[in-house]
Motif scaffolding. Structure first.
Motif, PDB file in Angstrom:
ATOM      1  N   PHE A 236       0.785  -1.227   0.000  1.00 57.86           N
ATOM      2  CA  PHE A 236       0.000   0.000   0.000  1.00 57.86           C
ATOM      3  C   PHE A 236       0.819   1.280   0.000  1.00 57.86           C
ATOM      4  CE2 PHE A 236      -2.711  -3.223   2.138  1.00 57.86           C
ATOM      5  CZ  PHE A 236      -3.680  -3.308   1.136  1.00 57.86           C
ATOM      6  N   ILE A 237       2.124   1.164   0.226  1.00 61.99           N
ATOM      7  CA  ILE A 237       3.003   2.325   0.126  1.00 61.99           C
ATOM      8  C   ILE A 237       3.640   2.303  -1.259  1.00 61.99           C
ATOM      9  CG2 ILE A 237       5.152   3.316   1.019  1.00 61.99           C
ATOM     10  CD1 ILE A 237       4.299   2.289   3.787  1.00 61.99           C
ATOM     11  N   SER A 238       3.947   3.463  -1.794  1.00 58.03           N
ATOM     12  CA  SER A 238       4.591   3.519  -3.107  1.00 58.03           C
ATOM     13  C   SER A 238       5.620   4.636  -3.115  1.00 58.03           C
ATOM     14  CB  SER A 238       3.562   3.750  -4.208  1.00 58.03           C
ATOM     15  OG  SER A 238       3.124   5.095  -4.203  1.00 58.03           O
ATOM     16  N   LYS A 239       6.344   4.744  -4.208  1.00 60.57           N
ATOM     17  CA  LYS A 239       7.363   5.783  -4.319  1.00 60.57           C
ATOM     18  C   LYS A 239       6.762   7.185  -4.357  1.00 60.57           C
ATOM     19  CE  LYS A 239       7.677   5.734  -9.352  1.00 60.57           C
ATOM     20  NZ  LYS A 239       7.363   7.156  -9.497  1.00 60.57           N
ATOM     21  N   ASP A 240       5.450   7.270  -4.495  1.00 62.01           N
ATOM     22  CA  ASP A 240       4.796   8.574  -4.451  1.00 62.01           C
ATOM     23  C   ASP A 240       4.720   9.129  -3.031  1.00 62.01           C
ATOM     24  OD1 ASP A 240       4.378   8.436  -7.179  1.00 62.01           O
ATOM     25  OD2 ASP A 240       2.397   7.526  -6.977  1.00 62.01           O
ATOM     26  N   ASN A 241       4.955   8.275  -2.034  1.00 64.66           N
ATOM     27  CA  ASN A 241       4.935   8.727  -0.647  1.00 64.66           C
ATOM     28  C   ASN A 241       6.292   9.301  -0.250  1.00 64.66           C
ATOM     29  OD1 ASN A 241       3.073   5.862  -0.395  1.00 64.66           O
ATOM     30  ND2 ASN A 241       2.206   7.759   0.366  1.00 64.66           N
ATOM     31  N   TYR A 242       6.269  10.275   0.627  1.00 62.42           N
ATOM     32  CA  TYR A 242       7.522  10.788   1.187  1.00 62.42           C
ATOM     33  C   TYR A 242       8.180   9.660   1.988  1.00 62.42           C
ATOM     34  CZ  TYR A 242       5.989  15.545   0.084  1.00 62.42           C
ATOM     35  OH  TYR A 242       5.574  16.684  -0.561  1.00 62.42           O
ATOM     36  N   TRP A 243       9.506   9.481   1.757  1.00 59.27           N
ATOM     37  CA  TRP A 243      10.171   8.366   2.416  1.00 59.27           C
ATOM     38  C   TRP A 243      11.584   8.746   2.790  1.00 59.27           C
ATOM     39  CZ3 TRP A 243       7.334   4.299   3.710  1.00 59.27           C
ATOM     40  CH2 TRP A 243       7.980   3.181   4.225  1.00 59.27           C
ATOM     41  N   PRO A 244      12.045   8.417   3.995  1.00 62.97           N
ATOM     42  CA  PRO A 244      11.340   7.711   5.062  1.00 62.97           C
ATOM     43  C   PRO A 244      10.628   8.694   5.993  1.00 62.97           C
ATOM     44  CG  PRO A 244      13.646   7.959   5.661  1.00 62.97           C
ATOM     45  CD  PRO A 244      13.443   8.710   4.372  1.00 62.97           C
ATOM     46  N   GLY A 245       9.416   9.016   5.772  1.00 64.27           N
ATOM     47  CA  GLY A 245       8.645   9.841   6.686  1.00 64.27           C
ATOM     48  C   GLY A 245       8.044   8.982   7.779  1.00 64.27           C
ATOM     49  N   TYR A 246       6.948   9.438   8.311  1.00 69.44           N
ATOM     50  CA  TYR A 246       6.324   8.684   9.405  1.00 69.44           C
ATOM     51  C   TYR A 246       5.831   7.316   8.929  1.00 69.44           C
ATOM     52  CZ  TYR A 246       1.869  10.131   7.342  1.00 69.44           C
ATOM     53  OH  TYR A 246       0.817  10.322   6.486  1.00 69.44           O
ATOM     54  N   LEU A 247       5.578   7.174   7.619  1.00 65.21           N
ATOM     55  CA  LEU A 247       5.100   5.885   7.101  1.00 65.21           C
ATOM     56  C   LEU A 247       6.153   4.782   7.236  1.00 65.21           C
ATOM     57  CD1 LEU A 247       3.176   6.981   3.873  1.00 65.21           C
ATOM     58  CD2 LEU A 247       2.196   6.099   6.002  1.00 65.21           C
ATOM     59  N   ALA A 248       7.427   5.172   7.307  1.00 67.11           N
ATOM     60  CA  ALA A 248       8.485   4.167   7.463  1.00 67.11           C
ATOM     61  C   ALA A 248       8.345   3.410   8.773  1.00 67.11           C
ATOM     62  CB  ALA A 248       9.861   4.828   7.384  1.00 67.11           C
ATOM     63  N   LEU A 249       7.585   3.970   9.703  1.00 67.94           N
ATOM     64  CA  LEU A 249       7.362   3.282  10.976  1.00 67.94           C
ATOM     65  C   LEU A 249       6.639   1.940  10.769  1.00 67.94           C
ATOM     66  CD1 LEU A 249       7.707   3.570  14.043  1.00 67.94           C
ATOM     67  CD2 LEU A 249       5.448   4.652  14.113  1.00 67.94           C
ATOM     68  N   ILE A 250       5.880   1.814   9.673  1.00 70.66           N
ATOM     69  CA  ILE A 250       5.106   0.586   9.452  1.00 70.66           C
ATOM     70  C   ILE A 250       6.027  -0.617   9.220  1.00 70.66           C
ATOM     71  CG2 ILE A 250       3.365  -0.541   8.009  1.00 70.66           C
ATOM     72  CD1 ILE A 250       2.207   2.248   7.461  1.00 70.66           C
ATOM     73  N   PRO A 251       6.909  -0.607   8.209  1.00 69.65           N
ATOM     74  CA  PRO A 251       7.800  -1.757   8.056  1.00 69.65           C
ATOM     75  C   PRO A 251       8.815  -1.894   9.185  1.00 69.65           C
ATOM     76  CG  PRO A 251       8.435  -0.035   6.523  1.00 69.65           C
ATOM     77  CD  PRO A 251       7.130   0.379   7.128  1.00 69.65           C
ATOM     78  N   VAL A 252       9.262  -0.772   9.729  1.00 73.58           N
ATOM     79  CA  VAL A 252      10.228  -0.806  10.836  1.00 73.58           C
ATOM     80  C   VAL A 252       9.612  -1.467  12.060  1.00 73.58           C
ATOM     81  CG1 VAL A 252      11.508   0.627  12.467  1.00 73.58           C
ATOM     82  CG2 VAL A 252      11.606   1.136  10.027  1.00 73.58           C
ATOM     83  N   LEU A 253       8.401  -1.068  12.403  1.00 67.13           N
ATOM     84  CA  LEU A 253       7.713  -1.685  13.535  1.00 67.13           C
ATOM     85  C   LEU A 253       7.434  -3.161  13.248  1.00 67.13           C
ATOM     86  CD1 LEU A 253       6.346  -1.429  16.290  1.00 67.13           C
ATOM     87  CD2 LEU A 253       4.259  -0.673  15.121  1.00 67.13           C
ATOM     88  N   GLY A 254       7.075  -3.459  11.994  1.00 65.46           N
ATOM     89  CA  GLY A 254       6.838  -4.855  11.629  1.00 65.46           C
ATOM     90  C   GLY A 254       8.073  -5.713  11.835  1.00 65.46           C
ATOM     91  N   ALA A 255       9.233  -5.222  11.379  1.00 65.91           N
ATOM     92  CA  ALA A 255      10.479  -5.963  11.568  1.00 65.91           C
ATOM     93  C   ALA A 255      10.822  -6.099  13.043  1.00 65.91           C
ATOM     94  CB  ALA A 255      11.616  -5.264  10.819  1.00 65.91           C
ATOM     95  N   TYR A 256      10.600  -5.036  13.799  1.00 67.81           N
ATOM     96  CA  TYR A 256      10.848  -5.062  15.247  1.00 67.81           C
ATOM     97  C   TYR A 256      10.012  -6.156  15.927  1.00 67.81           C
ATOM     98  CZ  TYR A 256      10.345  -3.577  20.130  1.00 67.81           C
ATOM     99  OH  TYR A 256      10.288  -3.547  21.498  1.00 67.81           O
ATOM    100  N   LEU A 257       8.732  -6.232  15.571  1.00 66.36           N
ATOM    101  CA  LEU A 257       7.845  -7.217  16.201  1.00 66.36           C
ATOM    102  C   LEU A 257       8.253  -8.645  15.860  1.00 66.36           C
ATOM    103  CD1 LEU A 257       4.367  -5.483  15.738  1.00 66.36           C
ATOM    104  CD2 LEU A 257       5.728  -5.660  17.829  1.00 66.36           C
ATOM    105  N   VAL A 258       8.656  -8.869  14.614  1.00 60.86           N
ATOM    106  CA  VAL A 258       9.117 -10.209  14.225  1.00 60.86           C
ATOM    107  C   VAL A 258      10.351 -10.592  15.032  1.00 60.86           C
ATOM    108  CG1 VAL A 258      10.061 -11.607  12.347  1.00 60.86           C
ATOM    109  CG2 VAL A 258       8.135 -10.070  11.902  1.00 60.86           C
ATOM    110  N   ILE A 259      11.263  -9.639  15.219  1.00 60.93           N
ATOM    111  CA  ILE A 259      12.502  -9.926  15.950  1.00 60.93           C
ATOM    112  C   ILE A 259      12.225 -10.201  17.425  1.00 60.93           C
ATOM    113  CG2 ILE A 259      14.699  -8.944  16.716  1.00 60.93           C
ATOM    114  CD1 ILE A 259      14.835  -7.501  14.002  1.00 60.93           C
ATOM    115  N   VAL A 260      11.402  -9.352  18.062  1.00 57.83           N
ATOM    116  CA  VAL A 260      11.154  -9.556  19.496  1.00 57.83           C
ATOM    117  C   VAL A 260      10.267 -10.776  19.745  1.00 57.83           C
ATOM    118  CG1 VAL A 260      11.473  -7.132  20.102  1.00 57.83           C
ATOM    119  CG2 VAL A 260       9.187  -7.967  19.527  1.00 57.83           C
ATOM    120  N   ALA A 261       9.489 -11.190  18.737  1.00 56.78           N
ATOM    121  CA  ALA A 261       8.697 -12.413  18.897  1.00 56.78           C
ATOM    122  C   ALA A 261       9.611 -13.627  19.050  1.00 56.78           C
ATOM    123  CB  ALA A 261       7.761 -12.593  17.710  1.00 56.78           C
TER     124      ALA A 261
END
Length: 655
Positions: A236-261
């Motif tokens: 749902f994110i694309s290169k049309d979005n500002y990056w890494p803005g606040y939206l970068a929190l989505i994959p970053v948080l996802g990776a964090y959760l996988v690691i701490v799991a």
């Protein structure tokens, strides 16, 4: 540290997304977020190494650097060496010189800075840069250099628990800083460490604050939620979005959760396929981009279906025969042991060779003179030192309205014409200037063009680097309403990209701009675009005669590069497109211009007949060995001057 199959699978999830995105962004629009997942993993692993060393009182910064060099440099150097050999035979002097520059910056882990200064990550020009993807390696290496030094210094003055709390605060501030800077300066924010460091620090927090005593069911749900966040960012994110803005929190948080799991045996990450790809992920990442650029440059049809398997095969071979080599750590730190450190010599050797290639301008002696002539002709004309032309070609970068080119709204004497538009206005300016000088000796042109910015009302750019286009346009229209009444305004722009996207990439039919009130491209988008365009040019026409240039032919390929490549392969080197293709591409735009002419009397300038070969009904992009274009759509000064007489009627009608 025990081998983490979940993290290895997470690597696979990241590299697959990146590869698919680069070969075809429509498959995985947000696949570039895989790099952010890699950053989180790196931060976790590096923080683990450092803090375990702290706890055992045996951490060595030098050995930390050496271990990172042993891991990163050998595989990277093989890719660079292969490209140097390949480039010797197949790259033009200009491109080979650029490759030398990029290899030197990659081996010195400064390529992110170089690419930031050259172009945006998603720009079409980026497809000619063989090592663009190494920007992320440079960011990681810069983090590796700074991070342990900061932690070691902090350890001298405070206990570990306080350092951990400080890292939490630093991560939060880093995220806020990144979100702000991304919207303020999107291009440097994408490439540079200060806006990326927080992502690696999030990985560090996953190590420092593990979730203890979680039940298996809770681990499973946590992992699934993390993977869902990562996959949603890909979808749902694309290169049309500002990056890494606040939206970068989505994959970053996802990776964090996988690691701490910390879940082993997952059906998603801990299967044979994901484990193998995870092991090869670094090498796959290194090879996939040069493979993609190869297919792009040589115009191989359906290259993704060939290039993706080739990338994985090369990644496997690199892992097996290069990555698996165990370079010894330094038992003692001394001058003698540093001299024997092989990765250091690899960096120095490749750095010197590639720097020499860059300094020697790609070693043009490799090729016959007509190949060098084509390239020299194109590049010299596109950067002419003619003072008048240079002044005309200083345009505004609307990503930053404080740039020199944007401060042009001031009264000048003897202005006989005003140019507005995007980079096509810049490209054609010398031809207009030549026409003016043939009529009036003491008159000047005022160029108010702005790169990538169509001068119409209601523009909202899909490209973050053009975010201030609407602000600039408001300023432009206010200026034109109150100054230079009766002075002709010439609008030149690549009109087709705004409603239909770029013809040389897979972005065709994807508009380059939104319109105010149409944040999504709806069925009536073209009607709204037409209405705004006509209203805008007709408003200018109330105070100025308006002349709009018919779209210059757009070629699918880079004209000078294709001419050279064809010569290297003993092919006919002329570059053409059919009139039929031109008319199909421009059907809507030509209709739009005719409607504007009918509605308020604007003038349409057609200079394309100067490029027409009437024998076979094609537009040509070169005259023998002389290219008329800098790339695939921007005229060089020779090409612009060739069309100059097409503007004579502007001054004749005024006299």
């Amino acid at each position: 540290m025990k081998f983490r199959t979940d993290i290895n699978g997470l690597r696979a999830l990241a590299v697959i997304a990146v590869v698919l995105f680069h070969f075809n962004p429509t498959w995985v629009p947000g696949g570039f977020a895989g790099v952010d997942v890699f950053f989180v993993i790196s931060g976790f692993l590096m923080t683990g190494i450092i803090f375990r060393g702290f706890e055992k009182n045996n951490f060595s910064i030098i050995n930390f650097y050496i271990a990172r060099a042993n891991r990163i440099i050998p595989s990277l150097s093989v890719v660079c060496l292969v490209l140097l050999v390949f480039g010797w035979f197949y790259l033009t002097p200009l491109n080979y010189s650029m490759l030398g520059k990029h290899i030197a910056s990659s081996m010195g882990f400064l390529s992110n800075v170089i690419y930031w200064r050259e172009a945006g990550y998603f720009d079409t020009a980026s497809h000619s840069k063989w090592l663009l993807h190494t920007w992320s390696l440079s960011v990681e290496w810069q983090f590796y250099i700074i991070y342990p030094v900061v932690l070691v210094l902090l350890k001298k003055y405070m206990p570990l628990n306080n350092i951990k709390l400080l890292l939490i605060i630093g991560t939060m501030l880093g995220f806020i800083f990144s979100a702000y800077i991304t919207y303020r300066w999107p291009n440097p924010a994408y490439f540079l460490l200060p806006t990326r460091a927080w992502e690696m620090m999030v990985g560090g927090l996953a190590f420092l604050y593990p979730l203890q005593s979680l039940k298996e069911t809770s681990k499973k749900y946590l992992e699934w939620f993390g993977i869902a966040l990562i996959l949603s960012s890909y979808a749902f994110i694309s290169k049309d979005n500002y990056w890494p803005g606040y939206l970068a929190l989505i994959p970053v948080l996802g990776a964090y959760l996988v690691i701490v799991a910390n879940r082993s045996g997952s059906v998603i990450t801990d299967n044979v396929l994901m484990q193998k790809v995870g092991l090869w992920s670094y090498s796959i990442y290194l090879w996939h981009w040069p493979v993609m650029v190869f297919g792009y440059n040589f115009e191989i049809q359906h290259w993704a279906w060939i290039g993706i398997p080739v990338s994985f095969v090369l990644g496997f071979c690199s892992y097996k025969f290069v990555e698996s080599i165990k370079f010894p750590a330094l038992s003692t730190i001394s001058f003698k042991t540093f001299i024997a450190f092989k990765p250091l010599w690899i960096v120095v050797s490749l750095g010197l060779v590639s720097s020499y290639i860059f300094i020697e301008h790609g070693i043009p002696k490799r090729f016959q003179s007509n190949i060098n002539y084509i390239e020299d002709f194109a590049s010299s004309l596109s950067s002419s030192q003619d003072n008048n032309v240079k002044k005309l070609r200083e345009q505004c970068e609307v990503g930053d309205l404080t740039s020199k080119g944007c401060n042009k709204f001031e009264i000048e004497n003897n202005v006989a014409g005003i140019i507005i538009g995007d980079s096509h206005a810049q490209a054609i300016s010398s031809g207009i200037y030549k026409s003016l000088k043939s009529k009036y000796k003491g008159k000047e042109l005022l160029n108010l063009g702005a790169f990538g910015c169509l001068p119409i009302y209601g523009v909202i750019h899909s490209d973050p680097s053009r975010k201030n286009c609407s602000v600039y346009n408001d300023k432009l229209y206010s200026f034109l309403k109150s100054h230079y009444d009766g002075v002709p305004v010439i609008l030149a722009a690549r009109l087709n990209i705004y409603p239909f996207g770029f013809n040389e990439s897979n972005q065709v039919n994807k508009p380059y701009i939104y319109l105010d009130g149409y944040n999504k491209f709806s069925n009536n988008y073209l009607d709204a675009y037409k209405k705004d365009f006509i209203k805008s040019v007709c408003d200018i026409h109330k105070n100025h005669p308006v002349y709009i240039l018919k779209p210059i032919p757009e070629f699918i390929v880079n004209v000078p590069e294709t001419m050279v490549n064809n010569l290297l392969q003993n092919k006919k080197h002329d570059v053409t497109i059919s009139v039929k293709s031109y008319e199909k591409r421009n059907k809507f735009t030509l209709s739009l211009l005719n409607q504007a002419k009918k509605q308020c009397g604007i003038n349409i300038i057609d200079v394309n007949h100067y490029l027409l070969n009437t024998k076979n009904n094609t537009f040509y992009a070169n005259i023998k060995n002389k290219p008329l274009f800098v790339d695939n759509n921007h005229l060089n000064i020779y090409g612009a001057n060739l069309l100059s007489h097409g503007f004579d009627n502007i001054w004749n009608s005024k006299s």
